[in-house]
Design an enzyme around this catalytic site. Structure first.
Site, PDB file in Angstrom:
ATOM      1  N   ILE A  58       0.839  -1.208   0.000  1.00  9.55           N
ATOM      2  CA  ILE A  58       0.000   0.000   0.000  1.00  9.55           C
ATOM      3  C   ILE A  58       0.874   1.258   0.000  1.00  9.55           C
ATOM      4  O   ILE A  58       0.585   2.239  -0.690  1.00  9.55           O
ATOM      5  CB  ILE A  58      -0.923   0.001   1.246  1.00  9.55           C
ATOM      6  CG1 ILE A  58      -1.852  -1.219   1.229  1.00  9.55           C
ATOM      7  CG2 ILE A  58      -1.727   1.296   1.334  1.00  9.55           C
ATOM      8  CD1 ILE A  58      -2.546  -1.494   2.566  1.00  9.55           C
TER       9      ILE A  58
ATOM     10  N   LYS B  41      -2.630  -3.092  15.863  1.00 10.73           N
ATOM     11  CA  LYS B  41      -3.489  -2.232  15.037  1.00 10.73           C
ATOM     12  C   LYS B  41      -4.524  -1.509  15.916  1.00 10.73           C
ATOM     13  O   LYS B  41      -4.956  -0.404  15.579  1.00 10.73           O
ATOM     14  CB  LYS B  41      -4.164  -3.053  13.943  1.00 10.73           C
ATOM     15  CG  LYS B  41      -3.196  -3.613  12.909  1.00 10.73           C
ATOM     16  CD  LYS B  41      -2.680  -2.547  11.956  1.00 10.73           C
ATOM     17  CE  LYS B  41      -1.261  -2.183  12.065  1.00 10.73           C
ATOM     18  NZ  LYS B  41      -0.827  -1.142  11.126  1.00 10.73           N
TER      19      LYS B  41
ATOM     20  N   TYR C   4      -0.667  -8.881  16.049  1.00 10.02           N
ATOM     21  CA  TYR C   4      -0.862  -7.921  14.948  1.00 10.02           C
ATOM     22  C   TYR C   4      -2.156  -7.130  15.167  1.00 10.02           C
ATOM     23  O   TYR C   4      -2.151  -5.893  15.114  1.00 10.02           O
ATOM     24  CB  TYR C   4      -0.905  -8.656  13.606  1.00 10.02           C
ATOM     25  CG  TYR C   4      -1.263  -7.748  12.450  1.00 10.02           C
ATOM     26  CD1 TYR C   4      -0.324  -6.886  11.883  1.00 10.02           C
ATOM     27  CD2 TYR C   4      -2.561  -7.730  11.935  1.00 10.02           C
ATOM     28  CE1 TYR C   4      -0.666  -6.038  10.838  1.00 10.02           C
ATOM     29  CE2 TYR C   4      -2.909  -6.883  10.896  1.00 10.02           C
ATOM     30  CZ  TYR C   4      -1.958  -6.039  10.345  1.00 10.02           C
ATOM     31  OH  TYR C   4      -2.303  -5.193   9.318  1.00 10.02           O
TER      32      TYR C   4
ATOM     33  N   THR D 217      -0.167  -7.688  -0.993  1.00  2.74           N
ATOM     34  CA  THR D 217       0.978  -6.964  -0.438  1.00  2.74           C
ATOM     35  C   THR D 217       1.958  -7.955   0.194  1.00  2.74           C
ATOM     36  O   THR D 217       1.759  -9.163   0.113  1.00  2.74           O
ATOM     37  CB  THR D 217       0.526  -5.951   0.636  1.00  2.74           C
ATOM     38  OG1 THR D 217       0.141  -6.684   1.800  1.00  2.74           O
ATOM     39  CG2 THR D 217      -0.630  -5.093   0.162  1.00  2.74           C
TER      40      THR D 217
HETATM   41  N1  LIG Z   1      -2.548  -5.810   3.510  1.00  4.79           N
HETATM   42  C1  LIG Z   1      -3.651  -5.779   4.253  1.00  4.79           C
HETATM   43  O1  LIG Z   1      -4.570  -6.595   4.085  1.00  4.79           O
HETATM   44  C2  LIG Z   1      -3.805  -4.730   5.303  1.00  4.79           C
HETATM   45  C3  LIG Z   1      -5.060  -4.615   5.935  1.00  4.79           C
HETATM   46  C4  LIG Z   1      -5.213  -3.655   6.920  1.00  4.79           C
HETATM   47  C5  LIG Z   1      -4.164  -2.844   7.267  1.00  4.79           C
HETATM   48  N2  LIG Z   1      -2.961  -2.988   6.644  1.00  4.79           N
HETATM   49  C6  LIG Z   1      -1.872  -2.110   7.055  1.00  4.79           C
HETATM   50  O2  LIG Z   1      -1.371  -1.435   5.914  1.00  4.79           O
HETATM   51  C7  LIG Z   1      -0.008  -1.060   6.158  1.00  4.79           C
HETATM   52  C8  LIG Z   1       0.852  -1.431   4.958  1.00  4.79           C
HETATM   53  O3  LIG Z   1       0.882  -2.847   4.866  1.00  4.79           O
HETATM   54  P1  LIG Z   1       1.015  -3.638   3.477  1.00  4.79           P
HETATM   55  O4  LIG Z   1      -0.126  -4.578   3.432  1.00  4.79           O
HETATM   56  O5  LIG Z   1       1.259  -2.713   2.371  1.00  4.79           O
HETATM   57  O6  LIG Z   1       2.302  -4.537   3.819  1.00  4.79           O
HETATM   58  P2  LIG Z   1       3.743  -4.692   3.123  1.00  4.79           P
HETATM   59  O7  LIG Z   1       3.595  -4.806   1.648  1.00  4.79           O
HETATM   60  O8  LIG Z   1       4.380  -5.804   3.861  1.00  4.79           O
HETATM   61  O9  LIG Z   1       4.473  -3.320   3.461  1.00  4.79           O
HETATM   62  C9  LIG Z   1       4.949  -3.067   4.751  1.00  4.79           C
HETATM   63  C10 LIG Z   1       5.944  -1.943   4.697  1.00  4.79           C
HETATM   64  O10 LIG Z   1       6.405  -1.672   6.042  1.00  4.79           O
HETATM   65  C11 LIG Z   1       7.807  -1.642   6.029  1.00  4.79           C
HETATM   66  N3  LIG Z   1       8.379  -2.033   7.322  1.00  4.79           N
HETATM   67  C12 LIG Z   1       8.197  -3.189   7.991  1.00  4.79           C
HETATM   68  N4  LIG Z   1       8.953  -3.201   9.104  1.00  4.79           N
HETATM   69  C13 LIG Z   1       9.635  -2.022   9.125  1.00  4.79           C
HETATM   70  C14 LIG Z   1      10.581  -1.457   9.999  1.00  4.79           C
HETATM   71  N5  LIG Z   1      11.038  -2.113  11.084  1.00  4.79           N
HETATM   72  N6  LIG Z   1      11.068  -0.227   9.730  1.00  4.79           N
HETATM   73  C15 LIG Z   1      10.665   0.452   8.625  1.00  4.79           C
HETATM   74  N7  LIG Z   1       9.773  -0.049   7.743  1.00  4.79           N
HETATM   75  C16 LIG Z   1       9.271  -1.277   7.993  1.00  4.79           C
HETATM   76  C17 LIG Z   1       8.221  -2.636   4.954  1.00  4.79           C
HETATM   77  O11 LIG Z   1       9.565  -2.412   4.572  1.00  4.79           O
HETATM   78  P3  LIG Z   1      10.453  -3.557   3.806  1.00  4.79           P
HETATM   79  O12 LIG Z   1      10.206  -3.327   2.343  1.00  4.79           O
HETATM   80  O13 LIG Z   1      11.848  -3.247   4.226  1.00  4.79           O
HETATM   81  O14 LIG Z   1       9.974  -4.890   4.272  1.00  4.79           O
HETATM   82  C18 LIG Z   1       7.199  -2.292   3.879  1.00  4.79           C
HETATM   83  O15 LIG Z   1       7.605  -1.147   3.163  1.00  4.79           O
HETATM   84  C19 LIG Z   1       0.408  -1.765   7.451  1.00  4.79           C
HETATM   85  O16 LIG Z   1       0.338  -0.855   8.525  1.00  4.79           O
HETATM   86  C20 LIG Z   1      -0.658  -2.825   7.627  1.00  4.79           C
HETATM   87  O17 LIG Z   1      -0.853  -3.164   8.976  1.00  4.79           O
HETATM   88  C21 LIG Z   1      -2.750  -3.897   5.664  1.00  4.79           C
END
Ligand SMILES: NC(=O)c1ccc[n+]([C@@H]2O[C@H](COP(=O)([O-])OP(=O)(O)OC[C@H]3O[C@@H](n4cnc5c(N)ncnc54)[C@H](OP(=O)(O)O)[C@@H]3O)[C@@H](O)[C@H]2O)c1
Length: 315
Positions: free
Chosen positions: A21, A179, A175, A215
């Site tokens: 995202i 959240k 997790y 993601t």
């Molecule tokens: N996907 C879903 O279904 C969903 C639903 C509800 C909420 N969300 C929320 O949406 C947000 C984005 O998630 P996403 O689904 O896009 O996941 P994602 O593709 O795994 O992206 C996560 C991002 O966070 C970064 N990150 C993780 N640990 C970190 C750290 N220690 N320091 C700095 N950056 C760090 C990762 O960096 P790297 O590239 O280095 O790994 C990556 O850029 C999250 O807050 C998640 O909880 C997601």
């Protein structure tokens, strides 16, 4: 817009912009006139790749290392970028257990998703423009609605010290609980923002992007589990209520930074200083996330855990 009708240059910091995202949001923001997107990355090569692609700036940041978070504001200052207009706290991590730890010894999910962002937001507050915005990305998993969350287990709330202590237990529950901490912080920061930055009109929003299967969030699952999840992702995004694509989620998140409807005066009142954007419409966080005592307790304990002096209480 400035007085001459052109867009004033401004910066937007978006954590987690190297994947999912956040990456889709960074691409949208970078296409907007006058916006410098800052890509904080724990992996320098990944950060540079994204910054090169969208033509913007990568800076080091590991949210699982408080020393790295403390170093970020000075790195931002040294980059001499346009004024900071928005901070999007989007990065997130999910493990299958509660045994991983941050550099500071905290349980890694709570430590990264909540404590790292809590400190980052507090350290960048003074740099935010007077009409700036903060958006904290939470999730529908913070609500106790297992059926609507496709069977995902609900949060298990406790005091912050307990949540920050690694040990036995489910990574999914950790997790969902992290959240909930994000949602509580979006509400509590909204209650306090005018005391923290008197005389300003900073907006504080919360975002539940919906289920976004394509993601990297399932990266700690088994290779087979990940393959199945990836294969099913398009069908889930198309068919499951509340599911969406990274691009659609990004449009909503980018709007919190740039769209006039997210300016402080334009908010719908769901949060004390902003909007709660849920999948594709206005909504509200859970009653649990809005409880004033829970918010005050989390704020106080988080300050102690990250080593911040107590901030003024809401007047
Ligand atoms: N996907 C879903 O279904 C969903 C639903 C509800 C909420 N969300 C929320 O949406 C947000 C984005 O998630 P996403 O689904 O896009 O996941 P994602 O593709 O795994 O992206 C996560 C991002 O966070 C970064 N990150 C993780 N640990 C970190 C750290 N220690 N320091 C700095 N950056 C760090 C990762 O960096 P790297 O590239 O280095 O790994 C990556 O850029 C999250 O807050 C998640 O909880 C997601």
């Amino acid at each position: 817009m400035n007085d001459s009708g052109s867009v004033s240059p401004r910066s937007v910091v978006i954590t987690g912009a190297t994947s999912g995202i956040g990456l889709a949001t960074a691409r949208l923001l970078a296409a907007a006139p006058g916006v410098t997107v800052v890509v904080p990355a724990r992996d320098a090569a990944r950060g540079k790749r994204v910054a090169d692609e969208i033509g913007r700036v990568a800076l080091p940041l590991d949210l699982a290392d408080l020393a790295s978070v403390r170093a970020f504001p000075a790195a931002l200052d040294a980059a001499r970028l346009p004024p900071l207009h928005a901070l999007l706290a989007n990065a997130g991590i999910q493990y299958t257990d509660r045994k991983h730890t941050t550099s500071d010894g905290f349980e890694a999910t709570f430590g990264t998703n909540h404590l790292g962002h809590f400190l980052l937001i507090r350290l960048l507050l003074d740099r935010l423009a007077d009409d700036g915005r903060i958006a904290i990305v939470s999730s529908g998993t913070h609500k106790r609605q297992r059926l609507r969350n496709g069977g995902y287990p609900p949060p298990s709330w406790a005091d912050a010290r307990t949540l920050a202590t690694p040990g036995e237990g489910s990574g999914q529950v950790a997790y969902a609980t992290s959240k909930l901490a994000n949602a509580i912080t979006a509400v509590e920061l909204g209650r306090r923002i005018d005391d923290l930055r008197p005389g300003t009109r900073i907006a504080v929003h919360g975002v539940d992007p919906g289920l976004v299967p394509a993601t990297g969030l399932a990266r700690d699952y088994s290779p087979t589990g990940q393959r199945i999840y990836r294969a099913l992702a398009p069908a889930i995004a198309a068919l499951m209520p509340g599911a969406t694509t990274p691009e659609r989620a990004a449009a909503n998140l980018a709007a919190t930074a740039l769209d006039p409807s997210y300016a402080r005066g334009a908010t719908n009142g769901a949060l004390p200083a902003g909007r709660w954007w849920e999948i594709a419409k206005d909504g509200a966080p859970s009653a649990e996330a809005q409880d004033p005592q829970t918010g005050a307790d989390l704020w106080r304990d988080s300050e102690a855990l990250v080593g911040l002096a107590p901030a003024p209480r809401p007047s």
